[in-house]
Design an enzyme around this catalytic site. Structure first.
Site, mmCIF file in Angstrom:
data_model
loop_
_atom_site.group_PDB
_atom_site.id
_atom_site.type_symbol
_atom_site.label_atom_id
_atom_site.label_comp_id
_atom_site.label_asym_id
_atom_site.label_seq_id
_atom_site.Cartn_x
_atom_site.Cartn_y
_atom_site.Cartn_z
ATOM 1 C CD GLU A 202 -1.824 -0.212 -0.733
ATOM 2 O OE1 GLU A 202 -2.786 -0.344 -0.205
ATOM 3 O OE2 GLU A 202 -0.486 -1.534 -1.015
ATOM 4 C CD GLU A 300 1.674 -2.594 3.231
ATOM 5 O OE1 GLU A 300 1.410 -0.937 3.495
ATOM 6 O OE2 GLU A 300 0.878 -3.194 2.818
#
Length: 449
Positions: A202, A300
């Site tokens: 991220e 994810e």
């Protein structure tokens, strides 16, 4: 045509059925009733599947080892046993700490140690590595394991801490690239091969937990000028390098910056993405359309807000994502934490989440969520090496995907998130079988093509 036997399993809300075997059907010639249908066609092949799985985190490992030994074995079998469990083969873990660790840590916390003389994975040997090894044993061999950093060591960052974003200081780019390689070597010594790496988890999220920010250009340049060449120089060029590793909304925009650079693109195996914020499924397809030689990997996804025991919608969210991602060239789908405790942790900043398996460390009970069962409808029947084929429904109520496995068996997954039962005809190669999809159910049909 020769009659073909179809074996199928169902999970349905309000029935008690969880991956429950149903009476076999027969694909046979003849006319079909005028109802909804799904036509399966194995004549056109698409992407090849790498696998399905979940994430080994310090939180998952700590939770596992707080359970009685027989429950530890049960959880590992539920995920990794290729005969009685989900048969997971593709999993993720973290380099240094993540939010689902017991606290911030790095493998080298000695400031300025660019030679990595103090590098040590001793922290991972406490619980994380034993869990990975136990899973490998249960699976009957090696897993494809990819690793993601949430943050470099604090001393390598502009903000001097692992949390709250910050960036990699330019003078430490070389040392950080060598850090990944050292990690891979140390895990190899433990008997754990590292199949892949993502550059950064991220990279646009400034979090209260472990995080580090890269612009698209910074990620491209780090891959092109440091990480890619360093992996090649150290004989690790076969490690699958994944960029982005963040949400679908910006996946095309981020991929374009790196993949339009021929030197950076040479080092990139594929693009990873998550499901948070918005769906934007078509952006996954757009990356494939623009860069068909690169792979797409769901790296994810989880539900926030703690365990949320008994919620059916979780399973449906998983399956909707999986059907849509797989139908847009995704080669693997990896859930987040394999197991969490009774509060959805441990998590060192209180970012509690759910997981397909919740283990109550106080009572020793194991709870299997709807997401666990829905995941199994894919991972148990779509095996590594399977190729996606056509599955064309004639109604909006049925969401479906289909794959041809290496052994010749076809698996067709049918999802119904509506409030009504939907009778339909399964069609393949001139044969048909009448069946029905129950309201709020998922079904997997298997037959030899």
């Amino acid at each position: 045509m020769t009659d073909t036997l179809v074996h199928w399993v169902r999970t349905a809300q309000g029935t008690g059925e969880r991956l429950a075997a149903q009476s076999p059907l027969t694909l046979a010639g003849g006319s079909a009733p005028e109802i909804a249908s799904i036509t399966v066609d194995a004549g056109t092949r698409f992407q090849t599947i790498e696998g399905f799985g979940g994430a080994f985190t310090e939180a998952a490992a700590t939770t596992l080892y707080k359970m009685p030994p027989e429950k530890q074995a049960e959880i590992l079998r539920a995920y990794f046993d290729p005969q009685t469990g989900h048969g997971y083969t593709l999993c993720r873990t973290h380099i240094n700490s993540c939010d689902f660790s017991l606290g911030n840590y790095a493998y080298d916390e000695v400031a300025g140690d660019v030679a990595l003389a103090h590098f040590s994975i001793d922290r991972d040997r406490q619980a994380l590595i034993p869990m990975i090894k136990a899973a490998m044993k249960t699976a009957g061999g090696a897993l494809k394991l990819f690793a993601s950093p949430w943050s470099p060591p604090a001393w390598m960052k502009t903000n001097g801490e692992m949390n709250h974003g910050g960036k990699l200081r330019p003078e430490y780019r070389d040392a950080w690239a060598r850090y990944y390689c050292r990690y891979i070597r140390e895990y190899q010594k433990e008997g754990i091969p590292i199949w892949g790496l993502s550059v950064q988890n991220e990279p646009l999220a400034i979090q209260t937990w472990d995080s580090c920010i890269y612009t698209a250009e910074e990620e491209r340049d780090f891959v092109r000028d440091y990480l890619g060449p360093t992996l090649a120089r150290e004989g690790l060029e076969d490690v699958h390098l994944i960029i982005w590793d963040h949400n679908r909304d910006l996946v095309y925009e981020r991929a374009k910056v790196a993949l339009d650079d021929p030197t950076a693109a040479r080092y990139v195996w594929g693009v990873g993405f998550h499901w948070y914020v918005v769906d934007c499924f078509d952006n996954v397809q757009r990356v494939h359309d623009a860069y068909p030689d690169k792979h797409l990997l769901f790296t994810e996804g989880c539900e926030g807000g703690g365990p949320r025991l008994g919620e059916w919608v979780m399973g449906e969210r998983y399956a909707r994502s999986m059907v849509n991602d797989l139908n847009r060239w995704t080669v693997g789908w990896v859930d987040w934490n394999l197991v969490l405790d009774e509060i959805g942790g441990p998590n060192h900043v209180g970012n509690y989440c759910s997981a397909p398996i919740i283990a109550d460390t106080r009572t020793g009970e194991v709870f299997y969520q709807s997401s666990y069962d829905y995941l199994g409808h894919f991972s148990r029947y779509i095996r590594p090496g399977a190729q996606r084929i056509i599955a064309a429904p004639t109604c909006d109520e049925l969401e479906t995907t289909a794959f041809l496995n290496p052994d010749g068996q076809i698996a067709v997954v049918v999802l119904n998130r509506t409030e009504k039962d939907v009778p339909f005809v399964l069609k393949f190669a001139g044969g048909c079988a009448v069946t029905a999809s129950l309201a709020h159910s998922i079904q997997t049909y298997c037959f030899v093509g």
